[in-house]
Design a protein around this motif. Structure first.
Motif, PDB file in Angstrom:
ATOM      1  N   ASN A  76       0.631  -1.210  -0.176  1.00  0.00           N
ATOM      2  CA  ASN A  76       0.401   0.388   0.030  1.00  0.00           C
ATOM      3  C   ASN A  76       0.583   1.162   0.336  1.00  0.00           C
ATOM      4  O   ASN A  76       0.470   2.019  -0.799  1.00  0.00           O
ATOM      5  N   CYS A  80       1.203   4.337  -3.132  1.00  0.00           N
ATOM      6  CA  CYS A  80       1.202   5.716  -2.897  1.00  0.00           C
ATOM      7  C   CYS A  80       1.951   6.802  -3.583  1.00  0.00           C
ATOM      8  O   CYS A  80       2.394   7.646  -3.630  1.00  0.00           O
ATOM      9  N   THR A 109      -9.346  -2.629   7.646  1.00  0.00           N
ATOM     10  CA  THR A 109      -8.939  -1.642   8.202  1.00  0.00           C
ATOM     11  C   THR A 109      -7.516  -1.597   7.316  1.00  0.00           C
ATOM     12  O   THR A 109      -7.937  -0.955   6.460  1.00  0.00           O
ATOM     13  N   LYS A 113      -7.631   0.763   3.274  1.00  0.00           N
ATOM     14  CA  LYS A 113      -6.993   1.593   2.421  1.00  0.00           C
ATOM     15  C   LYS A 113      -6.944   1.260   0.979  1.00  0.00           C
ATOM     16  O   LYS A 113      -6.891   2.727   0.750  1.00  0.00           O
ATOM     17  N   ASN A 116     -10.325   2.847  -0.564  1.00  0.00           N
ATOM     18  CA  ASN A 116      -9.699   4.404  -0.470  1.00  0.00           C
ATOM     19  C   ASN A 116      -8.531   4.964  -1.556  1.00  0.00           C
ATOM     20  O   ASN A 116      -8.864   5.929  -2.067  1.00  0.00           O
ATOM     21  N   ASN A 117      -6.786   4.542  -1.455  1.00  0.00           N
ATOM     22  CA  ASN A 117      -6.267   4.283  -2.145  1.00  0.00           C
ATOM     23  C   ASN A 117      -6.078   4.287  -4.134  1.00  0.00           C
ATOM     24  O   ASN A 117      -6.243   5.380  -4.870  1.00  0.00           O
ATOM     25  N   TYR A 151     -11.806   7.583   9.561  1.00  0.00           N
ATOM     26  CA  TYR A 151     -12.405   7.123   8.332  1.00  0.00           C
ATOM     27  C   TYR A 151     -13.297   7.427   7.233  1.00  0.00           C
ATOM     28  O   TYR A 151     -12.985   7.513   6.094  1.00  0.00           O
TER      29      TYR A 151
END
Length: 734
Positions: A76, A80, A109, A113, A116-117, A151
């Motif tokens: 992840n 990014c 969780t 992430k 969302n990314n 979140y």
């Protein structure tokens, strides 16, 4: 003792080593987690090179230790970094890898992430809002699942921003409203810059310059205070758009220039090059892992090739074995066809034989039925005329010749009944009845009926009924009497100048069921051990001389089969020259309420002084005379006809109290005659006087309209009881 100490010391060392290894592993994992946090910190400070290098190290160790959560987190973070220096496709690739490992460990969780990314890349980098917004929706789903309001607020702001950038303010507004309603409670400094910016974008859309300007200025101010340079650059860009829209070109240019300066400072060329090199190293690691996988696959293929060669050799061997088996099967099949043909022929022969046997069985049953009817008819005349002679000539009552004649007739009737009985049992036509009777009385009646045989052989009969027997029992009285009569008659027949004893005792009681044990013993000739099983077969009489004993050899066979109907069996004990004992147990129901109900429902002989008119329909002259004499002796007024047509003719002119109907008549049988009588609405009771077995004609008799059936030769008292009952019922109805 020394050896024990050495062993103890050894185990202590092993235990210490295990604890040390476990603690080392825990320490290594903790260090790895700290490195992952440090890589994230480098990313937030825009130091992409260090972030990538450290994330690469964490990824390697996480893969080695199979820590899938850290693997997902590392992928992840790498994604990014790639997103930041515009390698969007690679970023998407690593976010998908992160999502894959997050699903393996079911970490909600990490899944949030990754989704969302992916939404960020597609919406804000590739400007593909249709593909990006569904990822944001999945991210919101996992926010709600883990119940993380921070979140959820974060993703809602991103979704509002994405919709607003796509000029879809209608769909973005609910997410902006959610953000405004929850920002104070769940917001933080890290998202304040974007939060103020999207409010400015919305007021710009509404045409409210003042509000839009206030929010965008707050966004820029907050971004500089908290060093959110990436978000500040976007805020400058949005503010320049607002100023340009309202004609403030100079100010718009200033903010646009600040936007460019910030972008250049964040993504200066040297940083990008270094970060790209770090990214290449990460990719190289991925390629190495793929190459290792390829080498493993190649080795596996090599092993599979060796296995394939072995399989081919084995296949050839198996194929050869199969050829041998096929050859054997073909030979066996040929042999089987030959055998099957022979079996088919034999089976057809068996079917033909079976059909012939069934026809023969039917013919046997028909023959037994016919011969019994033909024998019963003259026997009725013989017994009836004997009784008439005794009644008319009283001095003949003690005549030995007349007594012998009467005994011979009844003996012949007994033989016929035995043959019919065994035939019924074999055809499963016997169903046990339920009636109330007294066991002691029934045994007394049986002994009285056999008194001639007892006197003839000078035997003494003893009856021992235990006091624990109930007064009345419910069961099949007729079958019980047949069992007792057959065994006692055999005992009297094979005993001379001796004793025959009948005893009955309650063996046990279960609820309303009494298990009564009967024992019949004699002091007769006895039965040899080798012959004891034979005596229960049909037509067998062990040690019989033609001049010694009479009978068909059916009595004990009937006993055995009747006891089977009672779910019982007979036990035999015998000694040659000393005597024989038969023992069996029959379950009877003993229920006082049921007994009283059955007794109350028994028809009582309602004899009256009234003279009944009787119509006798009988074709046999001798039977006409016997029946007529019997009726007139009991003060009945009789009218005799020879066939059904005459009966119908008489009934047109006269009325009768009762009709005695023969069944087997010429021209028209008793069933047809009865149907025609009933068709003329004549309700006079009709009783069948017939030599046919009752069970054979019961169904047809009921259908024709007959009221009852009396089998010839019959018990006179039974006949008159039936007549009085039917006439009384008929008169009460009318």
């Amino acid at each position: 003792m020394l050896r024990n100490r050495i062993v103890l010391a050894f185990f202590l060392v092993i235990f210490s080593l295990c604890n040390l290894i476990a603690s080392n592993k825990a320490a290594a994992q903790k260090a790895l987690i700290n490195q992952s946090k440090e890589a994230n910190s480098y990313f937030r400070d825009n130091n992409f090179e260090k972030s990538l290098l450290l994330a690469r190290e964490v990824l390697k160790k996480a893969l080695q230790t199979k820590n899938n959560e850290l693997v997902a987190a590392s992928y992840n973070l790498i994604g990014c970094n790639y997103n930041e220096f515009s390698e969007f496709d690679k970023a998407i690739e690593y976010f998908n890898k992160s999502l894959h490992y997050a699903k393996i460990v079911a970490n909600d969780t990490l899944q949030f992430k990754a989704f969302n990314n992916l939404g960020n890349v597609y919406c804000f980098s590739k400007k593909n809002y249709n593909k990006g917004i569904p990822f944001f929706k999945k991210a919101i789903f996992y926010c709600k699942k883990i119940n993380n309001k921070n979140y959820q607020l974060f993703v809602s702001i991103n979704m509002a921003w994405a919709y607003f950038e796509n000029s879809d303010f209608e769909h973005g507004l609910p997410f902006l409203k959610y953000a405004n309603a929850n920002f104070v409670e769940n917001g933080n400094e890290s998202i304040c810059t974007v939060f103020e910016m999207i409010n400015g974008m919305y007021f710009n859309h509404l045409g409210n310059f003042k509000k839009a300007s206030e929010h965008l200025q707050k966004s820029i101010k907050h971004g500089y205070i908290h060093n959110d340079l990436d978000d500040v650059s976007d805020a400058h860009n949005e503010y320049s758009k607002l100023l340009f829209k309202y004609g403030h070109y100079k100010e718009a240019y200033i903010h646009l220039k600040k936007y460019d300066d910030l972008i250049n400072s964040i993504y200066e060329e040297n940083k990008i090059i270094k970060a790209s090199v770090a990214g290449l190293n990460v990719e190289l690691d991925e390629y190495k892992r793929e190459l290792t996988k390829f080498e493993l696959i190649k080795e596996a293929q090599k092993q599979n090739l060796i296995k394939s060669k072995i399989i081919v050799v084995l296949f050839i061997i198996v194929f050869c074995i199969l050829l041998i088996l096929i050859y054997t099967l073909v030979r066996n099949n040929s042999y089987k066809r030959k055998i099957n043909t022979e079996l088919t022929i034999a089976n057809n022969d068996l079917l033909i034989a079976k059909e012939k046997a069934e026809v023969a069985s039917q013919m046997k049953s028909q023959f037994v039925s016919t011969i019994s009817h033909e024998l019963r008819t003259p026997l009725y005349g013989v017994i009836g005329i004997t009784n008439m002679l005794v009644d008319e000539y009283k001095y003949l009552a003690k005549s030995p010749h007349l007594t012998s004649l009467k005994f011979s007739a009844r003996y012949l009737l007994s033989l016929i009944n035995d043959i019919l009985q065994i035939n019924k049992i074999e055809e499963n036509r016997i169903v046990l009845e339920h009636m109330t009777f007294n066991i002691s009385d029934e045994i007394e009646l049986i002994i009285q009926s056999l008194s001639f045989l007892a006197q003839n052989n000078r035997n003494r009969v003893e009856i021992d009924i235990h006091s624990n027997l109930p007064e009345y029992v419910i069961g099949d009285k007729l079958r019980f009497s047949q069992i007792i009569m057959n065994i006692v008659s055999n005992a009297l027949k094979f005993t001379k100048n001796g004793n025959v004893k009948i005893s009955a005792v309650v063996e046990k009681k279960e609820g309303n069921i009494c298990y009564i044990q009967f024992k019949i013993s004699d002091t007769g000739v006895g039965i040899d051990v080798k012959d004891q099983l034979k005596i229960f077969d049909k037509f067998v009489q062990v040690g019989r001389n033609d001049t010694d004993y009479q009978g068909t050899g059916l009595g004990l066979s009937i006993v055995k089969r009747l006891l089977e109907l009672f779910n019982s069996e007979v036990h035999l004990e015998s000694v040659i020259g000393q005597g024989t004992t038969f023992t069996f147990t029959i379950p009877f129901e003993s229920d006082l309420q049921k007994t009283n109900a059955i007794i109350n429902n028994i028809n009582v002989d309602l004899s009256t002084s009234h003279i009944f008119k009787v119509l006798i329909v009988e074709d046999n002259k001798i039977n006409q005379m016997v029946t007529r004499k019997l009726m007139e002796k009991n003060h009945f007024k009789c009218h005799v006809v020879e066939d059904g047509f005459q009966a119908l003719s008489v009934l047109e002119k006269e009325t009768f109290d009762i009709i005695l109907m023969d069944i087997n008549m010429p021209l028209m049988n008793g069933f047809e005659t009865t149907r025609l009588i009933r068709s003329q609405q004549i309700e006079t009771p009709i009783v069948a006087l017939t030599a046919f077995d009752k069970e054979e004609i019961a169904e047809e008799a009921l259908a024709a309209g007959l009221d009852d059936i009396i089998i010839k030769p019959f018990d006179q008292s039974k006949l008159f009881k039936v007549i009085h009952s039917l006439v009384s019922n008929s008169q009460s109805v009318s």
